[in-house]
Write an enzyme that holds these catalytic residues in place. Structure first.
Site, PDB file in Angstrom:
ATOM      1  CE  LYS A   1      -4.125   1.989   0.753  1.00 54.63           C
ATOM      2  NZ  LYS A   1      -3.905   2.715  -0.495  1.00 54.63           N
TER       3      LYS A   1
ATOM      4  CE  LYS B   1       4.121   7.491   6.697  1.00 51.00           C
ATOM      5  NZ  LYS B   1       3.808   8.433   5.607  1.00 51.00           N
TER       6      LYS B   1
ATOM      7  CE  LYS C   1       4.817   7.472  -1.767  1.00 50.99           C
ATOM      8  NZ  LYS C   1       4.053   7.772  -0.553  1.00 50.99           N
TER       9      LYS C   1
ATOM     10  CB  THR D   1      -2.562  13.780   5.389  1.00 50.30           C
ATOM     11  OG1 THR D   1      -2.967  12.672   4.621  1.00 50.30           O
ATOM     12  CG2 THR D   1      -1.110  13.612   5.771  1.00 50.30           C
TER      13      THR D   1
ATOM     14  CG  ASN E   1      -4.479  17.690   0.376  1.00 46.79           C
ATOM     15  OD1 ASN E   1      -5.397  18.076   1.103  1.00 46.79           O
ATOM     16  ND2 ASN E   1      -4.361  16.452  -0.023  1.00 46.79           N
TER      17      ASN E   1
ATOM     18  CB  SER F   1      -6.007   4.829   2.353  1.00 50.18           C
ATOM     19  OG  SER F   1      -5.800   5.864   1.444  1.00 50.18           O
TER      20      SER F   1
END
Ligand SMILES: NC(=O)c1ccc[n+]([C@@H]2O[C@H](COP(=O)([O-])OP(=O)(O)OC[C@H]3O[C@@H](n4cnc5c(N)ncnc54)[C@H](O)[C@@H]3O)[C@@H](O)[C@H]2O)c1
Length: 458
Positions: free
Chosen positions: A79, A103, A115, A200, A251, A391
């Site tokens: 992920k 993480k 990634k 986030t 963002n 997510s």
């Protein structure tokens, strides 16, 4: 990002010296296990690279380098985001994939780490070309992606539009198969989660607020009795007005700045914000809602002229962008790019606390230098997991076809982050390691234990 590797090895070493960690392992096998785990955690399982063949509107054909790195699936499917940026390269994508493994393990999400990246400057392509690049990305990596294999999400240069396009292509290629959970960070009409965009930034500020308000209030007595240098830094700034400077107003930065501005628990004054053009400064505090309103009408850019500031009734001085890092303030919130604090500027940093919204904004040397000075750094691995946590909720909601309200999403997000903080903070303030090292120890311990139990160390 070399520091990742150093910290992984230091964390494993500390764990191997602790006899309560994998107690079945005897001295000699501990040494072998250490070497095996260093090898397993340092290298990705797979690096996939392709050159996307894209036909542009001017009839030329270009070959665009694209990557998907799958670091570890120890805990679950790979992920991690897909980045569209001209600086993307294999090493950077691999490091970011590794960070995702750590993480996700830290926050106890059922995912491994991955990634992706495409080497383009998105602004140089029109919407049809970008759509084609997204489709090609899915076509070229189709066999390795999927709801239970590898689930991409947005990153720098991509957003819900790109995730919708990619999911649409995945659906075309796999008719009749589950597709909704093949990507997260989609638009709500396409099965995305409410609250994903803000998650986030909200999570980044929440980690700081939880530590400086809830945790300090509950633990003030024993913290004031320790000689822990970071406890001292935190207590020195407890219960007083904090001046905050925010680097990056996209963002993440704009949402985190607004959370800080509106916080009922800590008294913050946002004295500076910056973007890729400019820094705006006001020692009495900036009007963050007015600046957000401005950016909504200016394609994300902060005001750069006196006229623009006046028109929007924002009181601020226009200053050089990079001066922000060296301001005399209490807290720096880094929400732009990697490697912003480095050997050249580390000795001019005046803030006592730094929150890493961006991934890897402090280099290894600077990280050590600042930690040695007692600067309390809330690391990326802890602070910026809100996106991947939501997510995960999007992934669950897609499976169950049951959708949560925005309030439910935030409640679960903050509960999850609180759980991680409650696991990490007592340990952090009780020993001499910086917070980053504590987080890595926790992640590495979890990953190593699972690998050991799954028989991966033979
Ligand atoms: N958005 C997420 O969900 C998320 C999750 C985890 C990590 N991150 C990381 O956070 C960082 C920011 O992400 P974002 O989604 O807000 O990106 P974004 O593109 O929306 O915003 C980036 C901001 O940084 C500014 N900027 C660029 N260069 C700068 C410079 N040299 N000095 C000051 N400002 C500069 C840009 O102008 C923009 O305001 C990235 O490193 C990203 O990897 C984001």
């Amino acid at each position: 990002m070399q520091k990742q590797q150093t910290i992984i090895e230091e964390s494993l070493k500390a764990l191997m010296e602790d006899e309560s960690f994998l107690p079945d392992l005897q001295a000699q096998t501990r040494e072998q296990a250490f070497k095996s785990l260093v090898a397993l955690l340092s290298t990705p399982n797979h690096i996939h690279k392709s050159f996307l063949r894209v036909s542009l509107d001017d009839n030329t054909i270009v070959r665009i380098p694209a990557f998907r790195v799958q670091h570890s699936d120890t805990v679950g499917p790979y992920k991690g985001g897909v980045r569209f940026h001209e600086s993307v390269n294999e090493g950077e994508v691999s490091n970011l994939a590794k960070l995702m493994t750590l993480k996700n393990a830290l926050h106890e999400l059922p995912f491994g780490g991955g990634k992706g990246g495409v080497v383009i400057k998105p602004q140089e392509y029109n919407i049809r070309e970008l759509n084609l690049i997204c489709k090609k990305y899915v076509q070229y990596f189709d066999d390795i992606l999927g709801p239970d294999k590898d689930i991409p999400a947005p990153d720098v240069g991509t957003g819900e539009r790109e995730m919708d396009w990619m999911m649409g292509e995945f659906k075309n290629i796999h008719p009749g198969q589950p597709y909704r959970n093949s990507f997260t960070g989609k638009s709500v009409v396409n099965g995305g989660s409410l609250g994903r965009r803000e998650a986030t930034g909200k999570g980044v500020y929440f980690t700081f607020r939880y530590m400086m308000h809830n945790f300090l209030n509950e633990n003030k007595k024993w913290l004031s009795e320790t000689d822990n240098v970071f406890a001292n830094t935190a207590l020195t700034h407890h219960d007083r007005k904090l001046s905050v400077a925010v680097q990056g107003f996209g963002n993440l930065g704009s949402v985190a700045a607004l959370e800080a501005y509106q916080c009922d628990y800590l008294q913050n004054k946002i004295v500076a914000v910056s973007d890729h053009n400019v820094m705006l400064y006001n020692n009495d505090g900036l009007d963050i809602p007015a600046l957000i309103k401005f950016t909504e009408e200016s394609d994300g850019e902060l005001p750069t002229t006196e006229e623009e500031l006046e028109e929007h009734e924002v009181k601020a001085e226009i200053r050089e962008r990079d001066e922000l890092l060296e301001l005399d303030c209490d807290v720096l919130l880094l929400a732009a790019l990697e490697d912003q604090i480095h050997e050249e500027n580390m000795d001019r940093i005046q803030a006592s606390m730094i929150i890493e919204g961006a991934n890897g904004p402090i280099t290894e040397d600077a990280d050590r230098y600042l930690a040695d000075k007692g600067v309390l750094i809330v690391p990326d691995i802890l602070a910026n997991a809100g996106g991947v946590i939501v997510s995960y909720y999007e992934w669950i909601q897609g499976r169950e076809a049951q959708f949560m309200t925005e309030d439910q999403v935030y409640e679960r997000l903050f509960d999850k982050m609180k759980y991680t903080m409650d696991t990490i903070l007592p340990q952090f303030f009780g020993d001499p390691f910086p917070l980053r090292q504590n987080c890595y120890i926790h992640s590495v311990m979890k990953l190593s234990t699972i690998m050991y139990r799954q028989g991966k160390l033979y």
